[in-house]
Design an enzyme around this catalytic site. Sequence first.
Site, PDB file in Angstrom:
ATOM      1  N   GLU A 175       9.973  15.938  14.817  1.00 44.35           N
ATOM      2  CA  GLU A 175      10.383  15.823  13.419  1.00 44.35           C
ATOM      3  C   GLU A 175       9.540  16.776  12.580  1.00 44.35           C
ATOM      4  OE1 GLU A 175       9.335  12.163  11.373  1.00 44.35           O
ATOM      5  OE2 GLU A 175      11.342  12.104  10.518  1.00 44.35           O
ATOM      6  N   CYS A 206      13.940  11.063   6.502  1.00 43.81           N
ATOM      7  CA  CYS A 206      13.886  10.600   7.892  1.00 43.81           C
ATOM      8  C   CYS A 206      15.229  10.815   8.587  1.00 43.81           C
ATOM      9  CB  CYS A 206      13.507   9.135   7.930  1.00 43.81           C
ATOM     10  SG  CYS A 206      14.542   8.134   6.860  1.00 43.81           S
ATOM     11  N   LYS A 208       0.852  -1.195   0.000  1.00 48.65           N
ATOM     12  CA  LYS A 208       0.000   0.000   0.000  1.00 48.65           C
ATOM     13  C   LYS A 208       0.881   1.236   0.000  1.00 48.65           C
ATOM     14  CE  LYS A 208      -1.706   2.871   2.760  1.00 48.65           C
ATOM     15  NZ  LYS A 208      -1.626   4.111   1.954  1.00 48.65           N
ATOM     16  N   GLU A 233      10.175   1.184  10.214  1.00 47.09           N
ATOM     17  CA  GLU A 233      11.241   2.181   9.994  1.00 47.09           C
ATOM     18  C   GLU A 233      10.581   3.541  10.169  1.00 47.09           C
ATOM     19  OE1 GLU A 233      14.338   1.433   9.452  1.00 47.09           O
ATOM     20  OE2 GLU A 233      14.043  -0.709   9.174  1.00 47.09           O
TER      21      GLU A 233
HETATM   22  P1  NAD Z   1       2.690   8.333   7.829  1.00 45.00           P
HETATM   23  O1  NAD Z   1       2.981   7.514   9.026  1.00 45.00           O
HETATM   24  O2  NAD Z   1       1.653   9.384   7.934  1.00 45.00           O
HETATM   25  O3  NAD Z   1       2.217   7.383   6.628  1.00 45.00           O
HETATM   26  C1  NAD Z   1       3.004   6.319   6.185  1.00 45.00           C
HETATM   27  C2  NAD Z   1       2.121   5.298   5.521  1.00 45.00           C
HETATM   28  O4  NAD Z   1       1.236   4.770   6.513  1.00 45.00           O
HETATM   29  C3  NAD Z   1       1.241   5.842   4.405  1.00 45.00           C
HETATM   30  O5  NAD Z   1       1.132   4.887   3.377  1.00 45.00           O
HETATM   31  C4  NAD Z   1      -0.095   6.022   5.099  1.00 45.00           C
HETATM   32  O6  NAD Z   1      -1.202   5.943   4.224  1.00 45.00           O
HETATM   33  C5  NAD Z   1      -0.084   4.843   6.048  1.00 45.00           C
HETATM   34  N1  NAD Z   1      -0.983   4.994   7.195  1.00 45.00           N
HETATM   35  C6  NAD Z   1      -1.381   6.130   7.803  1.00 45.00           C
HETATM   36  N2  NAD Z   1      -2.234   5.851   8.809  1.00 45.00           N
HETATM   37  C7  NAD Z   1      -2.368   4.502   8.845  1.00 45.00           C
HETATM   38  C8  NAD Z   1      -3.100   3.607   9.650  1.00 45.00           C
HETATM   39  N3  NAD Z   1      -3.899   4.050  10.630  1.00 45.00           N
HETATM   40  N4  NAD Z   1      -2.978   2.288   9.419  1.00 45.00           N
HETATM   41  C9  NAD Z   1      -2.170   1.818   8.450  1.00 45.00           C
HETATM   42  N5  NAD Z   1      -1.472   2.627   7.621  1.00 45.00           N
HETATM   43  C10 NAD Z   1      -1.563   3.956   7.827  1.00 45.00           C
HETATM   44  O7  NAD Z   1       4.080   8.901   7.347  1.00 45.00           O
HETATM   45  P2  NAD Z   1       4.348   9.852   6.104  1.00 45.00           P
HETATM   46  O8  NAD Z   1       3.913  11.226   6.476  1.00 45.00           O
HETATM   47  O9  NAD Z   1       3.823   9.236   4.865  1.00 45.00           O
HETATM   48  O10 NAD Z   1       5.946   9.776   5.997  1.00 45.00           O
HETATM   49  C11 NAD Z   1       6.800  10.536   6.755  1.00 45.00           C
HETATM   50  C12 NAD Z   1       7.368   9.715   7.884  1.00 45.00           C
HETATM   51  O11 NAD Z   1       8.061   8.575   7.377  1.00 45.00           O
HETATM   52  C13 NAD Z   1       8.394  10.501   8.673  1.00 45.00           C
HETATM   53  O12 NAD Z   1       8.173  10.308  10.043  1.00 45.00           O
HETATM   54  C14 NAD Z   1       9.720   9.871   8.258  1.00 45.00           C
HETATM   55  O13 NAD Z   1      10.740  10.003   9.187  1.00 45.00           O
HETATM   56  C15 NAD Z   1       9.321   8.463   8.045  1.00 45.00           C
HETATM   57  N6  NAD Z   1      10.303   7.763   7.222  1.00 45.00           N
HETATM   58  C16 NAD Z   1      11.171   6.881   7.827  1.00 45.00           C
HETATM   59  C17 NAD Z   1      12.143   6.221   7.068  1.00 45.00           C
HETATM   60  C18 NAD Z   1      13.084   5.235   7.703  1.00 45.00           C
HETATM   61  O14 NAD Z   1      13.657   4.423   6.980  1.00 45.00           O
HETATM   62  N7  NAD Z   1      13.272   5.250   9.015  1.00 45.00           N
HETATM   63  C19 NAD Z   1      12.245   6.467   5.705  1.00 45.00           C
HETATM   64  C20 NAD Z   1      11.358   7.375   5.126  1.00 45.00           C
HETATM   65  C21 NAD Z   1      10.389   8.018   5.891  1.00 45.00           C
END
Ligand code: NAD
Length: 492
Positions: free
Chosen positions: A392, A293, A182, A258
């Site tokens: 963040e 991130c 997804k 992650e």
């Molecule tokens: P997010 O947590 O809002 O969303 C990530 C994914 O989760 C999306 O596909 C979203 O649709 C899904 N999601 C949201 N709510 C959900 C739920 N209730 N149940 C299941 N899935 C759900 O994050 P974002 O805003 O898309 O991305 C930014 C974040 O990602 C930042 O915190 C960043 O640090 C992190 N990130 C971490 C890494 C790493 O390797 N550590 C790499 C890239 C990004």
Amino acid sequence: MTNISTPNFDGRALINGRRSAAQDGQTFDDRSPVDGRVIAQIARCGEADIDAAVAAARAAFEDRRWSGQPPAQRKRVLIKLAELLLAQRDELALTECLDMGKPLRFARSVDVAGAANCIRWYGEAVDKIYDEIAPTPADSLALITREPLGVVGVIVPWNYPLLMAAWKIAPALAAGNSVVLKPSEKSPLTALRLAELALEAGIPPGVFNVVPGYGPEAGSPLALHMDVDGIAFTGSTRVGKQIHVMAGQSNLKRAWTELGGKSPNIVFADCPDLDRAVEAAVNSVFFNQGESCNAPSRLFVEESIKDAFLEKALALVPKYQPADPLASGTIMGAVVDRTQLDTVLGYIASGQEQGARLLTGGAAVEPVAGGCYVQPTIFDGVSNDMRIAREEIFGPVLSVLSFSDAAAAVRQANDSLYGLQAAVWTRDLNKAHGVARALRAGTVHVNQYNDDDITVPFGGFRQSGIGRDKSLHAFDKYTELKTTWIRIDSPV
Ligand code: NAD
């Protein structure tokens, strides 16, 4: 905006080898942050679509159409997929650029090239990994083998959409699993195209499915699904915690996360090359519009060199002014959408309210009418308890703090919920090793920030997540260890 015609994007899911609309027919607008235009209609998938994708993935796993193929054959198919990605590099880079606003040149050189390299690497690895035989007594044999989990759910964010998907689907598929991915609702297009290319490369229908939709509507049913054996998630710490809860509430599927970061970058007065340290500090925090991130968003500079450091940093800022992501010289593009733009501006306002000194930036700009852009922003006089030092931001905002000795620097650096990455700059070998050892982070850089390779693990301590992407260690997430005891009644 640079005159370029928008391709006709297909926003439907790809389930069991076929494109399909959401079962209830719903769609949502995919709006480009480059200029605010709607570029695609995306299938707004929900539980019924996730059920269909998981059923297809389960059927594919059970009849062994992929997991039963010899590793050398899975290798050939994955390498072919990597080649197809490179052949479609321009199209994929343009898609990524329009979908989430990053400069076209980096979408091409970092995202698409990195995804292809990752898929090739895991393809090449899979027929070179041996299992184990334990040193048991002579009347028995114990084989320790790795088996695929079965059906793996993957949920990824929007900041490196294709690359984050590749980091997970490549080892998962190489190990023989079936996958339901997804993508983020903010940037689903390259993942959908990746699934088409996977079919073309020879991954059988049903083995790799992509189901777009919103997190609570499509992501939660995947994380809660009773027939999904593992969930690999990249995203925020807030949602990552929910993923572990959902895994526990359902079938105790393996859950790997992650998550976010607030990485400290510590520069001592004896840093070997101040210009290089400044360049790395500025570039790493503004790269990808600060939407990384691992961005070193907390900069700790030893007091005696702070003024000189900041003068050099400010001199670099003009280079990072946002510009049209499609233009060839652009370094800083658009942030992903208006919601994220407002979040970043909110953090900038909180920094000012809490008494940090705004040195540069701080405002939204519109190098392309209708787009979402924010100036590169630097705050001095930040203390570690301010929101801009603790939370963040995920935008181009650098918080500068100072310190007087190594112990104070390490104490402040470790005073965080997160532990993804960190850096230390010094020419003193003892200090470099001592500080690197004391920092609580999954990766520590010494006298650089950008080194990165598919061969090394990537992930965090603390609330930056559980598990590691990349390297051979990623296979731990997508395989179960099995011990098989065999009795040997020796006839001789
Ligand atoms: P997010 O947590 O809002 O969303 C990530 C994914 O989760 C999306 O596909 C979203 O649709 C899904 N999601 C949201 N709510 C959900 C739920 N209730 N149940 C299941 N899935 C759900 O994050 P974002 O805003 O898309 O991305 C930014 C974040 O990602 C930042 O915190 C960043 O640090 C992190 N990130 C971490 C890494 C790493 O390797 N550590 C790499 C890239 C990004």
